[in-house]
Design an enzyme around this catalytic site. Structure first.
Site, PDB file in Angstrom:
ATOM      1  N   HIS A 150       0.856  -1.193   0.000  1.00  0.00           N
ATOM      2  CA  HIS A 150       0.000   0.000   0.000  1.00  0.00           C
ATOM      3  C   HIS A 150       0.891   1.242   0.000  1.00  0.00           C
ATOM      4  CE1 HIS A 150      -2.949   2.983   1.144  1.00  0.00           C
ATOM      5  NE2 HIS A 150      -3.875   2.124   0.788  1.00  0.00           N
ATOM      6  N   GLU A 199      -3.936   1.930  -7.373  1.00  0.00           N
ATOM      7  CA  GLU A 199      -4.332   3.041  -6.505  1.00  0.00           C
ATOM      8  C   GLU A 199      -3.418   4.234  -6.767  1.00  0.00           C
ATOM      9  OE1 GLU A 199      -6.590   1.581  -2.712  1.00  0.00           O
ATOM     10  OE2 GLU A 199      -4.467   1.741  -2.290  1.00  0.00           O
TER      11      GLU A 199
HETATM   12  P1  13P Z   1      -9.805   5.999   0.106  1.00  0.00           P
HETATM   13  O1  13P Z   1     -10.939   5.135  -0.401  1.00  0.00           O
HETATM   14  O2  13P Z   1     -10.067   6.576   1.458  1.00  0.00           O
HETATM   15  O3  13P Z   1      -9.367   6.997  -0.907  1.00  0.00           O
HETATM   16  O4  13P Z   1      -8.558   5.012   0.342  1.00  0.00           O
HETATM   17  C1  13P Z   1      -8.165   4.188  -0.690  1.00  0.00           C
HETATM   18  C2  13P Z   1      -7.187   3.234  -0.149  1.00  0.00           C
HETATM   19  O5  13P Z   1      -6.084   3.622   0.212  1.00  0.00           O
HETATM   20  C3  13P Z   1      -7.595   1.836  -0.043  1.00  0.00           C
HETATM   21  O6  13P Z   1      -6.501   1.013   0.186  1.00  0.00           O
END
Ligand code: 13P
Length: 244
Positions: free
Chosen positions: A96, A166
């Site tokens: 992450h 992400e």
């Molecule tokens: P948000 O949905 O709060 O933007 O976070 C995304 C995330 O980091 C999921 O791992």
């Protein structure tokens, strides 16, 4: 199979109330049979969440991190063996951006993936570019550098993993990446990994909510969502689940 993954991060959530809210909001709606919902609370809540399994649906459990080592003198770490021995964890987020920014390298992430696979825990490998990289037009090169060593390791079965795109600039901002960017990045990944020969699933994460999830799910090759803030409320999370 489609995936909806809740990343609760380091938030204090009453899992019993959360499950009640989720159930109540689901009412009699039937969720897509093909949908797997994975909840990733903090380590300590993992066993408790299972005990609170009053849910109408069968949640799968996930962890938010794991050690890249097998066992030994690694104070404060949790191994893949611990996860499989003391909880019913079937999934684990790795790489992450919040961990990468705390110093986690691609090599460390790969070691974690390998540990998880030895215990049949599915790694959910996060990747994504920063705003600066995007501005420089170097997104593809960067995504390739993040995934290259994992995808091209012949000893590692990439089909046993899930990827989660992400983009850093869309995490926790309230506005997700635009559909074109999501499409471009995921199409690029499908070229690196020939999806005709692979079952690999790619999720999107970054400011997903019940309003925007439907259109994000309509993007080609998006097989699910990784949700932070909007997963903290069982009601809102149920609304997202209904979009699948
Ligand atoms: P948000 O949905 O709060 O933007 O976070 C995304 C995330 O980091 C999921 O791992």
């Amino acid at each position: 199979m489609k995936y909806l993954v809740a990343n609760w991060k380091m938030n204090l959530i009453n899992s019993k109330n959360w499950i009640c809210d989720f159930n109540n909001n689901l009412n009699d709606s039937n969720l897509n049979d093909d949908l797997r919902i994975v909840i990733c609370p903090n380590y300590l809540q993992l066993p408790k969440f299972n005990q609170n399994h009053l849910s109408k649906i069968n949640f799968s459990m996930g962890a938010q991190n794991v050690s890249g080592n097998n066992s030994g003198a690694f104070t404060g770490e949790i191994s893949a063996e611990h996860l499989s021995e003391f909880s019913e964890v079937r999934y684990c987020i790795v790489g992450h951006s919040e961990r990468r920014s705390a110093g986690e390298t691609d090599a460390m992430i790969k070691a974690k993936v390998k540990q998880l696979l030895t215990k049949n825990i599915t790694p959910i490998i996060c990747f994504g570019e920063s705003h600066e990289i995007q501005e420089k037009g170097e997104t593809e090169k960067f995504l390739n550098s993040q995934l290259n060593s994992i995808v091209n390791d012949e000893n590692l079965n990439i089909d046993s993993c899930i990827l989660a795109y992400e983009p850093l600039w869309a995490i926790g901002k309230g506005i997700p990446a635009d559909l074109e960017t999501i499409n471009n990045s995921i199409s690029y990944i499908t070229k690196i990994i020939d999806l005709n020969k692979s079952n690999l699933k790619i999720l999107y994460g970054g400011s997903v909510d019940s309003e925007n999830s439907g259109e994000i799910l309509s993007v080609d090759n998006v097989s699910g969502l990784l949700v932070g803030n909007s997963s903290l409320d069982g009601k809102e999370f149920a609304n997202i689940a209904k979009k699948f």
